[in-house]
Write a protein that holds these residues in place. Structure first.
Motif, short mmCIF file in Angstrom:
data_model
loop_
_atom_site.label_atom_id
_atom_site.label_comp_id
_atom_site.label_asym_id
_atom_site.label_seq_id
_atom_site.Cartn_x
_atom_site.Cartn_y
_atom_site.Cartn_z
N SER A 28 0.84 -1.21 0.00
CA SER A 28 0.00 0.00 0.00
C SER A 28 0.87 1.25 0.00
O SER A 28 2.07 1.19 0.31
N ASN A 29 0.24 2.38 -0.31
CA ASN A 29 0.97 3.65 -0.22
C ASN A 29 1.44 3.90 1.21
O ASN A 29 2.53 4.43 1.42
N ALA A 30 0.60 3.54 2.18
CA ALA A 30 0.96 3.77 3.58
C ALA A 30 2.22 2.99 3.95
O ALA A 30 3.10 3.51 4.65
N SER A 39 3.54 10.17 0.97
CA SER A 39 2.30 9.91 1.71
C SER A 39 1.26 9.35 0.78
O SER A 39 1.34 9.51 -0.45
N ASP A 40 0.28 8.68 1.36
CA ASP A 40 -0.82 8.15 0.56
C ASP A 40 -1.51 9.27 -0.21
O ASP A 40 -1.81 9.13 -1.40
N ARG A 50 -2.92 3.38 -5.52
CA ARG A 50 -3.13 3.07 -4.10
C ARG A 50 -2.31 1.84 -3.67
O ARG A 50 -1.89 1.76 -2.52
#
Length: 331
Positions: A28-30, A39-40, A50
């Motif tokens: 994930s982006n996170a 950052s997301d 995403r």
């Protein structure tokens, strides 16, 4: 005379099955933001991405390509031993040589067929489609596996947040078979258009290679310039392909584009006057998988029921080189 004309047939390359494969690890982006200064919100706003899949130590371009090929063969109801041509589009082969296509061939248990790689980066799958379609139409092949497969994570600079967030790994494949069809409305590849302009090498490239540095190198990109060229070139080549098939944007059921950036997809659709809902979008889930991008998106839309037999598809892509192209296909 009219009866004779109506009875005439054309040998075409028809897509009879699609398949895809993704690495097990989904990032994930996170999760990426824990490793890179990003950052997301930043990634989603600028790219629409995403998630992306990242290949593990035991996953390579050829293993992903083989899994995608098996899925496509199963969908087509075709035995691997009936394949007489494998064209694998990739910019990240397992080895400098031999071609990764031959590794797929061996893994599928095919003793002898024509097998080779095509290198045109993100446009590679479109180049491979035209090569296979030309060989089928000429009668030098009857059943082909056309594959786009990449492990771009291997050539990313993970300290460059402008590029490392954009790419992922994966593979997509189609089975193409020779069929005799009577009219332009019949299934198959109706037209293909390919281009290249090597003057733009320094806008999107890898800074290494066997003949220059003796290393694999890392991906480098000037994103704003690539974006500008992509929107213009993709809209132009899609119109060019449709014109060659005697069709227009109003005839299109689905555009299956290279999944580089959601903003490029939106801008290209607007230039063509196409409704956004006619564009297959998977960039949010897969990121940019280069040559795997178009066949991955195609397989996704076929398997979820959006793309149906008889639909008119426009496949398009642009990548480093620059290379770009489009294929008009009656599915």
């Amino acid at each position: 005379m009219s009866d004779i004309a109506s009875a005439a047939t054309t040998r075409r390359a028809v897509i009879t099955g699609t398949g895809s494969a993704l690495p097990v690890r989904r990032v994930s982006n996170a999760e990426l933001a824990e490793q890179v200064d990003t950052s997301d919100e930043w990634i989603v706003e600028r790219t629409g991405i995403r998630f992306r899949h990242i290949a593990g130590p035991d996953e390579t371009t050829s293993t992903l390509a083989t899994d995608a090929a098996r899925a496509a063969l199963a969908a087509a109801g075709t035995d691997a031993r009936d394949i007489d041509l494998i064209v694998l589009a990739t910019a990240t082969p397992d080895q400098t040589f031999p071609a990764s296509a031959t590794r797929v061939q061996a893994a599928l248990g095919i003793d002898d067929c024509v097998a080779f790689d095509v290198a045109a980066v993100c446009s590679g799958f479109l180049y491979a489609v035209q090569v296979a379609e030309s060989m089928i139409r000429a009668g030098s092949a009857n059943r082909a596996l056309v594959i786009g497969a990449e492990t771009f994570s291997r050539i990313l600079d993970w300290e460059d947040r402008a590029t490392c967030v954009l790419f992922g790994d994966g593979a997509g494949a189609i089975v193409m078979e020779a069929r005799e069809t009577a009219t332009q409305d019949g299934r198959g590849v109706l037209a293909t258009k390919l281009h290249a302009d090597g003057r733009h090498n320094q806008l999107l490239y890898v800074d290494g290679g066997p003949s220059t540095t003796g290393t694999v190198g890392k991906l480098r990109m000037k994103g704003k310039e690539v974006f500008r060229h992509a929107v213009v070139n993709l809209a132009a080549v899609m119109n060019e392909g449709l014109a060659a098939a005697g069709l227009g944007p109003e005839d299109v059921d689905w555009v299956v584009p290279h999944q580089a950036n959601a903003r490029i997809l939106d801008a290209t659709a607007r230039k063509l006057g196409l409704a956004p809902e006619k564009v297959v979008v998977t960039v949010d889930q897969h990121a940019n998988t280069s040559a795997a991008s178009v066949p991955l998106a195609l397989d996704t839309a076929v398997r979820d029921g959006r793309i149906k037999p008889g639909d008119l598809l426009v496949l398009e892509a642009m990548g480093g080189g620059f290379t770009w192209g489009a294929a008009i296909v009656r599915f």
